[in-house]
Design a protein around this motif. Structure first.
Motif, PDB file in Angstrom:
ATOM      1  N   PRO A  76      52.708 -16.823 -22.867  1.00  9.86           N
ATOM      2  CA  PRO A  76      51.612 -17.501 -22.160  1.00  9.86           C
ATOM      3  C   PRO A  76      51.414 -16.947 -20.750  1.00  9.86           C
ATOM      4  CG  PRO A  76      53.189 -19.069 -23.109  1.00  9.86           C
ATOM      5  CD  PRO A  76      53.821 -17.722 -23.165  1.00  9.86           C
ATOM      6  N   GLY A 125      43.361 -23.782 -20.369  1.00 11.39           N
ATOM      7  CA  GLY A 125      44.581 -24.253 -21.010  1.00 11.39           C
ATOM      8  C   GLY A 125      44.446 -25.557 -21.750  1.00 11.39           C
ATOM      9  N   ASP A 136      47.072 -20.707 -19.101  1.00 12.77           N
ATOM     10  CA  ASP A 136      47.364 -21.456 -20.325  1.00 12.77           C
ATOM     11  C   ASP A 136      48.122 -22.738 -19.975  1.00 12.77           C
ATOM     12  OD1 ASP A 136      46.179 -19.256 -21.624  1.00 12.77           O
ATOM     13  OD2 ASP A 136      48.107 -18.193 -21.616  1.00 12.77           O
ATOM     14  N   THR A 163      43.484 -18.413 -22.798  1.00 12.55           N
ATOM     15  CA  THR A 163      42.508 -19.473 -22.535  1.00 12.55           C
ATOM     16  C   THR A 163      41.965 -19.327 -21.115  1.00 12.55           C
ATOM     17  OG1 THR A 163      44.052 -21.080 -21.566  1.00 12.55           O
ATOM     18  CG2 THR A 163      43.921 -21.003 -23.977  1.00 12.55           C
ATOM     19  N   ASP A 201      47.188 -15.593 -20.766  1.00  9.27           N
ATOM     20  CA  ASP A 201      45.815 -15.950 -20.404  1.00  9.27           C
ATOM     21  C   ASP A 201      44.878 -15.757 -21.594  1.00  9.27           C
ATOM     22  OD1 ASP A 201      46.668 -16.665 -17.921  1.00  9.27           O
ATOM     23  OD2 ASP A 201      45.440 -15.243 -16.804  1.00  9.27           O
ATOM     24  N   GLU A 206      41.248 -25.050 -26.749  1.00 11.33           N
ATOM     25  CA  GLU A 206      41.286 -23.607 -26.569  1.00 11.33           C
ATOM     26  C   GLU A 206      42.488 -22.999 -27.281  1.00 11.33           C
ATOM     27  OE1 GLU A 206      39.582 -22.422 -22.274  1.00 11.33           O
ATOM     28  OE2 GLU A 206      41.102 -24.005 -22.224  1.00 11.33           O
ATOM     29  N   VAL A 207      43.640 -23.664 -27.185  1.00 13.64           N
ATOM     30  CA  VAL A 207      44.845 -23.178 -27.852  1.00 13.64           C
ATOM     31  C   VAL A 207      44.637 -23.169 -29.362  1.00 13.64           C
ATOM     32  CG1 VAL A 207      47.291 -23.614 -28.274  1.00 13.64           C
ATOM     33  CG2 VAL A 207      46.353 -23.940 -25.976  1.00 13.64           C
TER      34      VAL A 207
END
Length: 277
Positions: free
Chosen positions: A89, A65, A93, A62, A60, A69-70
């Motif tokens: 992850p 997801g 995510d 993000t 988490d 964001e990644v």
């Protein structure tokens, strides 16, 4: 749980289980220092991260997801000085679970993003992502798995139905078993897990929501306590019950960095040493 405890958990002013920022034992031998965090939810740049050899994020990182964001998280995570960076992850995510994302992307986004593996590899370059797999770090066996039991009517990334999730946990290597050899010398097999990283807690251990219910995975608990028996078990997912506790030979760490109101905690990271035998 008192109303005051719930308030502290929601707004990040305190925690119900004492957070131990360094739970390692004093040692004169060789060791590997781990720094662990979880559930940063795009607030990673607000955190103060201690030095160490290995940094682990338990999921988490993000909120929704998205690839953006990644990429944002990957840039920050790569900038940290730790030699080894590990990522497991979490259920937020979304794009990391490609099979899930193909079907449910519209539950969390207004448009479907390009989710080819090459884009994720580029975004997380230099970071080892663990999805049901192991890595040896300086002689320490780390295993990471993102699976989370279905807990609502809707689905999120890495969800597994109760009938399936036990099979996933069963693939994690068990504890080292002593073997008798000549001259009655005892040796140990090398397949035991030293540091287990899951996104979900095991049921009944640092998994209480503000209303008091246990939110951990019932199928995971017996595997960890009876079969895997790692030295450390790191997880997140349940923001309200962060902290560390020792049960048997395992130190359990809920490394959630934010409260249920998404307020970052101070300190946000937990540090521990693994002695090299």
């Amino acid at each position: 749980m008192s109303c005051l405890s719930v308030f502290f958990q929601l707004f990040g002013f305190g925690i119900s289980t004492p957070l131990l920022t360094d739970i390692s034992k004093e040692t004169n031998g060789r060791k590997v220092r781990f720094v662990v965090i979880s559930d940063t939810h795009n607030l990673h740049k607000e955190l103060e991260i201690p030095e160490g050899d290995v940094i682990i994020h338990a999921g988490d990182f993000t909120n929704h997801g998205s690839l953006e964001e990644v990429q944002n998280f990957g840039e920050w995570f790569r900038s940290l000085p730790h030699k080894t960076k590990l990522l497991v992850p979490g259920n937020h995510d979304m794009i990391m679970d490609r099979e899930y994302y193909k079907i449910f992307w519209s539950d969390w986004a207004s448009r479907r993003e390009v989710d080819e593996e090459s884009h994720l590899v580029e975004a997380l370059e230099g970071i080892r992502v663990l999805v049901g797999e192991s890595i040896q770090v300086g002689g320490v066996h780390v295993y990471g798995a993102p699976w989370v039991p279905v807990y609502a009517k809707w689905r999120t990334a890495f969800n597994r139905d109760p009938a399936q999730i036990g099979d996933a946990w069963a693939t994690i290597p068990g504890a080292r078993q002593p073997t008798v050899v000549k001259l009655n010398i005892m040796i140990e097999e090398a397949d035991g897990v030293d540091v287990l990283v899951t996104h979900t807690p095991p049921y009944g251990i640092l998994d209480r929501a503000p209303h008091g219910a246990h939110m951990g995975c019932p199928a995971l608990a017996p595997h960890v306590e009876e079969r895997i028996r790692p030295r450390f078990h790191v997880f997140g997912h349940v923001h309200a019950d962060c902290g560390a506790v020792r049960r048997g030979g395992t130190v359990f760490i809920n490394a959630s960095a934010v409260s249920d109101a998404y307020v970052t905690r101070r300190p946000a990271a937990t540090v521990f040493d693994v002695d090299l035998e």
